[in-house]
Design a protein around this motif. Structure first.
Motif: not given
Lengths: 334, 291
Positions: B77, B86, B83
């Motif tokens: 990340k 994730h 991000k």
């Protein structure tokens, strides 16, 4: 190569006939600057222009280009292009396109570039250099290929070189407008080329240029100019061979989006930045030097990555001159 | 693969596993079995992950090509797009295009010793090499020297501990260096006193003898690591042609068009995505800015 003559009185008709091959774009003067715009008659075209701000690469690698369209969560292949005519390209810009071809048409070919390239009819025109041109030093002052037709100015018309099958087709369909070339025309053509060759003010010493630059990696001259440089990226935007692009996705509405490519410049700090914040070219010096190395890279099959069009000099707000920087770097070695 | 090289193929996430607080391991499979069938890669190659409507990013393949039917990506990340990824779960889909790059010359190295030197996230591409080498059994001996910050940062921790314990049976010696002390690390160090130590990855070379005529070194790690590891290897008289490094750059297109990964000077220009990301130390000597 086939040579034919287009007498002055037929020029207008010839120009109008080009519309059969698609929209015609040519150099148009607006105030002090020139740019390639759509034109409808020969009177709109600035035949004696020096250089446009953006090179013809803008028709193939667009400043902002929506390449893929997102619909209902799926990408749609966005390759679409219509036939068009680029009228009035100078030899250096034709060479610039050839360098872009080398990159974009090498396997796997860029489908957007390829489609536009196939749809483009390129008509070159002879020019007289100004104080910024140094194409003669790089051997890009005369185009041997990469065009469909090339017009050379004669006192009473144009000497036309036919450079491709499409060029032959255009000449074929307008047969009545052309004449055979006479000895006198050839003499005029040679005289024009000689006069032109003598009128270059700027000269780049390209002898061992690539090696010389490599040796001068730590030259203080880089630092001197990097300090003057505003890192605005103008030189990369107007360069006919600079082609870095950035990609980003943009939503048009809740259901549709596009993947856009837009010009990027190696002068921007973000150019060498990777995830996690590490930058492979952190300083302005690194980035400044990188551009000179990229432009002066010599490919045995395609020559230098610079065509000597002089745009980077003319449009540099800090008045940095490409040839002068290279000469000074060379000087710092001795 | 497709006519438009920028179009990605849909792949489904089969499993998401937390490796560390920052890294997750995604196991994927192409939705179209035909595409999955055609998808073959070499250790060291990378793919471009396409998150529709958010963007693309390059990630190296971290599973070995010997394991068919799926592939794995270890994603840290680090930015906006990773991000977003994730937050994805099992069953979600992403686009994948590739594989790109040259990969490690695994066939050329057959019969030799492999010295894998990994630092931090550099473990990801080398894991592909590691398991390929173990699965294929065509290599004499494999060393894995792995340097990490702290115990929590050890990628593929269970695999590493498994190899620390049983590696020798698979012709594989694993050594681990950590920088930040913690009870777990001390426990590891006590358990494997010869193999785990506090320090940096170059400390792991101590006491290891490689037959330099039969060994290849494969390095991946943060930019600062290369210089020190290469120095260590050259001190042991390993030929620069036997030192392979896999590098990171801002690869956007993956096929040598966008220009972000160009390195070098006027005499030698390389595209990391196309000419690399695996280079030998000879390449680094002739191409400035590579490491």
């Amino acid at each position: 190569m086939r040579y034919i003559k287009l007498p002055s009185e037929n020029f207008g008709e010839f120009f109008n006939s080009l519309r059969a091959w698609g929209k015609v774009y040519g150099p148009v003067k607006k105030g002090k600057v020139c740019s390639f715009q759509e034109v409808h008659g020969v009177e709109e075209v600035a035949l004696d222009y020096k250089r446009t701000t953006l090179p013809p690469k803008k028709f193939f690698v667009r400043p902002r280009d929506a390449v893929l369209k997102l619909k209902n969560g799926r990408w749609e292949n966005g390759v679409e292009s219509e036939p068009f005519v680029l009228f009035g390209l100078h030899s250096c810009d034709i060479h610039g396109l050839k360098i872009l071809d080398k990159v974009y048409l090498s396997e796997p070919a860029d489908p957007y570039y390829k489609a536009r390239r196939e749809n483009a009819t390129v008509i070159g025109i002879s020019c007289i250099p100004d104080e910024y041109c140094f194409c003669k030093s790089l051997g890009t002052d005369f185009a041997m290929d990469g065009f469909d037709l090339f017009l050379h100015e004669l006192p009473d018309g144009w000497l036309v070189r036919v450079g491709s099958v499409r060029g032959h087709e255009i000449a074929w369909e307008n047969e009545g407008l052309f004449e055979e070339v006479t000895e006198g025309d050839l003499a005029n053509f040679r005289a024009f080329e000689e006069k032109r060759a003598k009128s270059f003010g700027r000269k780049l010493n390209k002898e061992g240029l690539a090696d010389m630059l490599d040796l001068a990696y730590n030259s203080p001259v880089w630092k001197k100019y990097a300090d003057i440089c505003l890192a605005c990226g103008n030189c990369t935007m107007v360069c006919p061979t600079c082609r870095c692009y950035e990609v980003c996705d943009r939503w048009l509405n809740a259901y549709e989006g596009v993947r856009e490519r837009r010009y990027d410049s190696c002068f921007m700090e973000s150019h060498g930045l990777v995830a996690g914040g590490h930058n492979f070219r952190p300083t302005r010096l690194d980035r400044f030097r990188h551009r000179y190395y990229c432009k002066s890279y010599f490919d045995p099959s395609a020559g230098f990555n610079c065509v000597g069009c002089g745009r980077c000099d003319e449009f540099c707000p800090a008045k940095i001159e490409h040839v002068k920087v290279l000469d000074e770097v060379r000087g710092s070695l001795q | 693969m497709s006519e438009n090289p920028y179009l990605s193929y849909e792949a489904r996430i089969l499993e998401v596993k937390d490796l560390t607080p920052r890294e997750k391991l995604f196991t994927l499979r192409f939705t179209d079995p035909e595409v999955g069938e055609r998808f073959d890669f070499k250790p060291g190659q990378f793919v471009i992950v396409d998150v529709r409507g958010f963007g693309e990013f390059p990630i190296s393949l971290c599973s070995p090509p010997t394991r068919k039917g799926y592939f794995q990506l270890c994603i840290r990340k680090a930015g906006r797009m990773t991000k977003f990824v994730h937050r994805m779960e099992e069953g979600d889909t992403v686009g994948i295009r590739g594989p790109y790059g040259n990969g490690f010359p695994m066939e050329k190295m057959e019969g030799s010793n492999l010295v894998l030197v990994a630092g931090g996230l550099g473990m990801a591409p080398l894991r592909s090499v590691l398991w390929y080498a173990i699965d294929s059994g065509k290599y004499e001996h494999i060393w894995l020297l792995y340097g990490t910050k702290a115990y929590e940062d050890i990628l593929f921790r269970d695999e590493i501990v498994h190899l620390l314990r049983h590696g020798e049976a698979m012709n594989c010696s694993v050594k681990l260096a950590y920088e930040v002390e913690s009870p777990s690390c001390i426990y590891l160090e006590e358990g494997f006193s010869q193999k785990v130590c506090r320090g940096v990855v170059t400390d792991l070379f101590r006491g290891e003898e490689f037959d330099v005529n039969k060994a290849y070194a494969l390095i991946c790690g943060p930019p600062v690591m290369y210089k020190f590891v290469v120095r260590e290897l050259l001190n042991r008289k390993l030929s620069p042609g036997r030192i392979y490094m896999t590098l990171e750059r801002r690869m956007r297109c993956g096929i040598g068009k966008c220009g972000h990964c160009i390195v070098g000077t006027s005499t030698s220009i390389k595209y990391v995505c196309r000419d690399g990301p695996v280079f030998t130390y000879w390449d680094a000597l002739s191409t400035r800015g590579l490491i």
